[in-house]
Scaffold this active site. Structure first.
Site, mmCIF file in Angstrom:
data_model
loop_
_atom_site.group_PDB
_atom_site.id
_atom_site.type_symbol
_atom_site.label_atom_id
_atom_site.label_comp_id
_atom_site.label_asym_id
_atom_site.label_seq_id
_atom_site.Cartn_x
_atom_site.Cartn_y
_atom_site.Cartn_z
ATOM 1 N N ASP A 141 23.528 8.336 27.369
ATOM 2 C CA ASP A 141 23.022 8.108 26.014
ATOM 3 C C ASP A 141 23.320 6.685 25.552
ATOM 4 O O ASP A 141 24.157 6.014 26.117
ATOM 5 C CB ASP A 141 23.783 9.019 25.025
ATOM 6 N N GLU B 27 32.707 13.098 -7.478
ATOM 7 C CA GLU B 27 33.137 11.727 -7.112
ATOM 8 C C GLU B 27 34.085 11.742 -5.928
ATOM 9 O O GLU B 27 34.508 10.697 -5.441
ATOM 10 C CB GLU B 27 33.810 11.060 -8.327
ATOM 11 N N ARG C 51 27.611 18.347 21.266
ATOM 12 C CA ARG C 51 26.795 18.054 22.464
ATOM 13 C C ARG C 51 27.617 17.404 23.569
ATOM 14 O O ARG C 51 27.134 17.201 24.679
ATOM 15 C CB ARG C 51 25.577 17.206 22.105
ATOM 16 N N PRO D 166 33.308 8.227 2.114
ATOM 17 C CA PRO D 166 32.927 6.826 2.367
ATOM 18 C C PRO D 166 34.156 5.942 2.608
ATOM 19 O O PRO D 166 34.034 4.841 3.141
ATOM 20 C CB PRO D 166 32.215 6.426 1.081
HETATM 21 C C1 4FV Z 1 30.180 10.394 2.836
HETATM 22 C C2 4FV Z 1 29.836 9.378 3.733
HETATM 23 C C3 4FV Z 1 29.781 10.472 1.414
HETATM 24 C C4 4FV Z 1 30.964 10.716 -1.628
HETATM 25 C C5 4FV Z 1 31.094 11.450 -2.910
HETATM 26 C C6 4FV Z 1 30.352 12.955 -1.217
HETATM 27 C C7 4FV Z 1 30.099 11.559 -0.754
HETATM 28 C C8 4FV Z 1 30.663 12.855 -2.664
HETATM 29 N N1 4FV Z 1 30.941 11.281 3.483
HETATM 30 N N2 4FV Z 1 30.389 9.707 4.939
HETATM 31 N N3 4FV Z 1 29.079 8.295 3.515
HETATM 32 N N4 4FV Z 1 30.405 11.414 0.663
HETATM 33 O O1 4FV Z 1 28.947 9.681 0.951
HETATM 34 O O2 4FV Z 1 31.057 10.844 4.762
HETATM 35 O O3 4FV Z 1 31.749 13.705 -2.934
#
Ligand code: 4FV
Length: 222
Positions: free
Chosen positions: A147, A94, A132, A67
């Site tokens: 697209d 986490e 794709r 994230p």
């Molecule tokens: C995430 C996202 C995501 C965070 C903690 C995996 C999680 C756990 N990855 N975009 N949104 N990852 O939420 O790519 O480890």
């Protein structure tokens, strides 16, 4: 995707981080320094897993899905689709120990501002969006340039048979056979939809003089 893999246009390989964990219980996670809830992925197993991957003539890019990454979009998909090899690191718990970022990651990508339980689904989204764009993946030379986001705008409304459904008719212009009229109608609908739903995209979109004229009339109507 299955066809792309079977035709060796795309090759997807999995590396299990736990195979690089040590100790009787092969742990891949531990409690966070400084306290707090949840667990953190230990750096060792991830680092060793990355070291185990044979790099394709050096043109490989290590991407961490998290994230905290830059938000994945179509432009990034095009950019990454030019690499010969992508190594996608999927976190759990986490997240991964910060020293993996500091030692082993070329870029960090997020698929959106929400929390998943693991990076795997995000990696699958990235794999599909990139694959794709590789020549030969889309059947019948379906152009992915048309697209949504192909030119930075949202796609125009699509219709197919029947002509009337639930009392709603297909716009007559689409039945006219007049390709110029159809092109103009679709462009206007794309601009209208983008203006209404994603005005942020208009800043980045490549707009022609004709587009700007259409947008002018649309903004008058608002
Ligand atoms: C995430 C996202 C995501 C965070 C903690 C995996 C999680 C756990 N990855 N975009 N949104 N990852 O939420 O790519 O480890």
């Amino acid at each position: 995707m299955g066809r792309a893999v079977n035709r060796r246009i795309v090759d997807v390989r999995l590396v299990n981080i736990r195979d690089f964990a040590r100790g009787a219980r092969k742990t891949t996670d531990d409690r966070p320094y400084g306290g707090g809830d949840g667990m953190v992925m230990k750096p060792g197993p991830v680092f060793r897993a990355l070291k185990s991957v044979d790099r394709v003539n050096g043109l490989s890019n290590v991407v961490l899905l998290s994230p905290q990454g830059t938000t994945f979009d179509q432009a990034t998909a095009w950019e990454l689709s030019r690499w010969d090899q992508l190594i996608l690191v999927c976190g759990r718990y986490e997240g991964v120990d910060e020293r993996i970022r500091l030692t082993s990651i070329d870029r960090e990508l997020s698929i959106g501002d929400y929390i998943l339980s693991g990076g795997e689904l995000a990696a699958m989204v990235v794999i599909e969006a990139i694959s794709r764009l590789r020549p030969g993946v889309l059947g019948g030379e379906r152009s992915n340039l048309e697209d949504s986001f192909g030119d930075g705008l949202l796609e125009y409304p699509q219709y197919t048979r029947p002509k009337v459904f639930q009392g709603k008719e297909v716009p007559s212009v689409l039945l006219s056979g007049d390709h110029e009229k159809i092109r103009l109608w679709r462009r206007k609908e794309s601009l209208k939809r983008t203006l209404e739903r994603r005005p942020d995209l208009l800043q980045k979109a490549r707009l022609s003089t004709e587009d700007k004229a259409i947008l002018g009339t649309l903004q008058e109507d608002i």
